[in-house]
Design a protein around this motif. Structure first.
Motif, PDB file in Angstrom:
ATOM      1  N   ASP A  46      -1.608 -20.492   9.970  1.00 19.46           N
ATOM      2  CA  ASP A  46      -2.117 -19.312  10.686  1.00 19.46           C
ATOM      3  C   ASP A  46      -1.075 -18.209  10.569  1.00 19.46           C
ATOM      4  O   ASP A  46      -0.304 -17.972  11.500  1.00 19.46           O
ATOM      5  N   PRO A  47      -1.026 -17.527   9.429  1.00 16.21           N
ATOM      6  CA  PRO A  47       0.058 -16.598   9.129  1.00 16.21           C
ATOM      7  C   PRO A  47       0.243 -15.478  10.147  1.00 16.21           C
ATOM      8  O   PRO A  47       1.366 -15.013  10.364  1.00 16.21           O
ATOM      9  N   GLN A  67       5.302 -11.623   6.036  1.00 17.08           N
ATOM     10  CA  GLN A  67       4.311 -10.832   5.307  1.00 17.08           C
ATOM     11  C   GLN A  67       4.914  -9.529   4.785  1.00 17.08           C
ATOM     12  O   GLN A  67       4.446  -8.976   3.787  1.00 17.08           O
ATOM     13  N   SER A  76       0.341 -15.173   3.629  1.00 17.80           N
ATOM     14  CA  SER A  76      -0.699 -16.188   3.461  1.00 17.80           C
ATOM     15  C   SER A  76      -0.490 -16.929   2.140  1.00 17.80           C
ATOM     16  O   SER A  76       0.265 -16.475   1.265  1.00 17.80           O
ATOM     17  N   LYS A  77      -1.177 -18.035   1.997  1.00 17.55           N
ATOM     18  CA  LYS A  77      -1.120 -18.766   0.733  1.00 17.55           C
ATOM     19  C   LYS A  77      -1.594 -17.899  -0.421  1.00 17.55           C
ATOM     20  O   LYS A  77      -1.031 -17.939  -1.524  1.00 17.55           O
TER      21      LYS A  77
END
Length: 380
Positions: free
Chosen positions: A131-132, A103, A141-142
């Motif tokens: 589940d980032p 992230q 995340s996507k």
């Protein structure tokens, strides 16, 4: 008398200014290498986390700004692929890569890359997309990945396996080692399915082809690479610290580590310089001046023994065997002389690029010259 002395001093200062301006500009125009690429590797950008593969956002920004000031040219993943297929890249070409899909790429690196218009590719461990925030270091995340790839034309993603970024009890990387009781066929199927899963989970998060991968720990084997290629991967990156050249195996592309806290901007520059591959006898790439300008949307016309080129509002006249061009009454120095070869007036591609202020790329397979795509943020 004092007035005359003052005028003399003023004229001397003006002359000194004209003398110093080209010298100060020259630094950013130095050519350290051509026809090769320094592929840089990063992992984690964070201002409080510490590790051997974590650097602060300020160090990351200082590295990029320093390389830009030294005349390095950052290229996109697509340009790198085109280079491997035979196209030219700018002198001092650099490709920025990140591993793991943390992230921190979105929160720490992306704002800097966007502000400097520096392209990058991030190799994502797709298992973490479910589940980032559950991973040891939070992952993207996507939605964050999709935002970056669709909001710019210079952020790309690739695979870093789906669930094979771990080591077996034996200490072998899961990508190359065998699990208990696993025969060759089961091993190959495991690697193939994992790579397919990685590509499948990234589908829809980018409009670009998903055909690139970085090996976990930089480790692979002929058997693993064979299955990865079967899954559609055409370009794969290692951690061998060398320059990337067109002749290199496209599934064993080397990278230079830039993401350790002790790598200052100056040290990174020296690290790249030490790895430049010698190019004995290499000559500047030359192109047909008239054809190249026509391909760029301009025109060319013969004027006596000279060739006049026009592109947009700019017009230059070339004289054969002269290392300069004229723009009106002004003379513009060229690095290489204009030549007549096989009935065509040719000019060094770098000189043509400098004349019109356009970064150019030449593709031998089609014989075409085009302007490089400028990294941009797309408007909403």
């Amino acid at each position: 008398m004092s007035k005359r002395i003052g005028i003399t001093i003023l004229l001397s200062l003006i002359g000194l200014t004209f003398l110093l301006t080209p010298l100060s500009a020259k630094r950013s125009q130095d050519i350290y290498y051509q026809d090769q690429v320094a592929v840089l590797m990063y992992h984690h950008i964070h201002d409080t986390d510490t590790s051997s593969s974590t650097i602060t956002s300020s160090l990351f920004q200082n590295q990029l700004q320093f390389l830009l000031s030294k005349g390095y040219h950052f290229i996109t993943l697509n340009e790198f692929k085109q280079y491997l297929a035979g196209a030219t890249v700018p002198s001092n070409a650099v490709l920025v890569t990140f591993d793991d899909g943390y992230q921190s790429f979105y929160t720490g690196a992306y704002p800097i890359l966007k502000s400097l218009r520096v392209p990058a590719v991030n190799f994502v461990i797709t298992h973490d997309l479910a589940d980032p925030l559950a991973s040891y270091i939070p992952s993207m995340s996507k939605e964050q990945i999709s935002e970056m790839t669709h909001a710019t034309n210079f952020i790309n993603i690739g695979c870093h396996t789906d669930s094979l970024h771990n080591k077996l009890p034996s200490g072998d990387a899961m990508l190359v080692g065998r699990m208990d009781g696993e025969n060759d066929d089961a091993y190959k199927q495991r690697v193939l399915q994992d790579t397919q899963a990685c590509v499948g989970k990234l589908a829809g998060l980018t409009d670009a082809p998903l055909d690139v991968m970085a090996y976990p720990y930089g480790i692979t084997s002929p058997a693993a690479t064979e299955q990865i290629q079967k899954a559609g991967i055409r370009y794969a990156f290692t951690i061998s610290p060398e320059m990337a050249t067109r002749s290199a195996d496209h599934l064993l592309i080397p990278r230079i580590n830039a993401g350790s806290p002790g790598i200052t901007p100056e040290l990174l520059d020296r690290s790249i310089q030490r790895r430049i591959q010698a190019q004995p006898g290499s000559a500047p790439l030359r192109v047909d001046a008239a054809a190249a300008v026509a391909q760029l949307g301009g025109s060319a016309s013969a004027e006596g023994g000279a060739l006049r080129l026009r592109l947009g509002q700019e017009a230059f006249t070339l004289q054969v065997n002269a290392a300069e061009a004229t723009r009106g009454s002004a003379r513009v120095k060229l690095k290489e002389p204009v030549l007549r070869e096989h009935g065509q007036v040719t000019i060094a591609l770098d000189d043509l690029s400098a004349l019109f202020g356009l970064p150019l790329v030449y593709t031998p397979s089609t014989g075409t010259v085009a302007a490089r795509v400028v990294p941009s943020v797309k408007s909403n």
